[in-house]
Motif scaffolding. Structure first.
Motif, short mmCIF file in Angstrom:
data_model
loop_
_atom_site.label_atom_id
_atom_site.label_comp_id
_atom_site.label_asym_id
_atom_site.label_seq_id
_atom_site.Cartn_x
_atom_site.Cartn_y
_atom_site.Cartn_z
N LYS A 90 2.40 1.76 -3.41
CA LYS A 90 1.42 2.31 -4.36
C LYS A 90 1.31 3.83 -4.21
O LYS A 90 1.24 4.55 -5.20
N GLY A 91 1.30 4.31 -2.98
CA GLY A 91 1.23 5.76 -2.74
C GLY A 91 2.48 6.47 -3.23
O GLY A 91 2.40 7.52 -3.86
N GLN A 109 0.83 -1.20 0.00
CA GLN A 109 0.00 0.00 0.00
C GLN A 109 0.87 1.26 0.00
O GLN A 109 0.57 2.23 -0.69
N ILE A 110 1.93 1.22 0.79
CA ILE A 110 2.84 2.37 0.84
C ILE A 110 3.52 2.55 -0.51
O ILE A 110 3.61 3.67 -1.03
N ARG A 131 2.43 6.52 -7.06
CA ARG A 131 1.52 7.53 -7.59
C ARG A 131 2.17 8.91 -7.58
O ARG A 131 2.11 9.65 -8.55
N ILE A 132 2.82 9.25 -6.48
CA ILE A 132 3.49 10.55 -6.38
C ILE A 132 4.60 10.67 -7.43
O ILE A 132 4.70 11.68 -8.12
N GLU A 136 0.48 12.71 1.77
CA GLU A 136 -0.12 11.44 1.33
C GLU A 136 -0.38 10.49 2.49
O GLU A 136 -1.42 9.84 2.54
N PHE A 137 0.57 10.41 3.42
CA PHE A 137 0.49 9.42 4.48
C PHE A 137 0.18 10.02 5.85
O PHE A 137 0.20 9.33 6.86
N LEU A 159 5.00 13.18 0.62
CA LEU A 159 4.78 11.97 1.42
C LEU A 159 4.10 12.30 2.73
O LEU A 159 3.23 11.55 3.19
#
Length: 84
Positions: free
Chosen positions: A8-9, A5-6, A12-13, A52-53, A49
Motif C-alpha cells: 500500500k505504501g 501494508q508495504i 501510494r508513492i 515512507e518506511f 521509500l
C-alpha cells in the motif's frame, strides 16, 4: 509490517509521485518494463521509500541488492529486511 501494508505504501508513492495507474501495480509488476520507470526514477523511488518506511540505505551494503531489484515484490522483500 505485512506485505500488504508495504504494498500500500509503495502503491501510494507510485501513484502520487510517478503518476502510475494503480490497477497495474502488483507484486509481480516489473519496475522498468511494466511500470516504465527509468534509472533516475529508481533513485527517486529509493529516497521516497526511505522516508515512507523510515529506514536508511547503506550505499556500500545495499547497492548490489538495489541494482538487482526488478519487481515490486523485490522492493517489498528489501523493505522487510531493512525495517526488521
Amino acid at each position: 509490517m505485512s506485505d500488504e501494508q508495504i504494498l500500500k505504501g509503495i502503491t501510494r508513492i507510485l501513484v502520487d509521485e510517478f503518476e502510475i495507474e494503480e490497477d497495474i501495480i502488483n507484486p509481480e509488476a516489473t519496475l522498468y518494463d511494466e511500470l516504465e520507470l527509468d534509472s533516475l526514477d529508481g533513485v527517486d523511488l529509493i529516497v521516497m521509500l526511505e522516508n515512507e518506511f523510515n529506514f536508511k540505505v547503506d550505499r556500500k551494503q545495499d547497492e548490489g541488492t538495489i541494482r538487482q531489484m526488478r519487481t515490486i515484490q523485490h522492493i517489498i522483500e528489501f523493505i522487510k529486511q531493512k525495517i526488521a
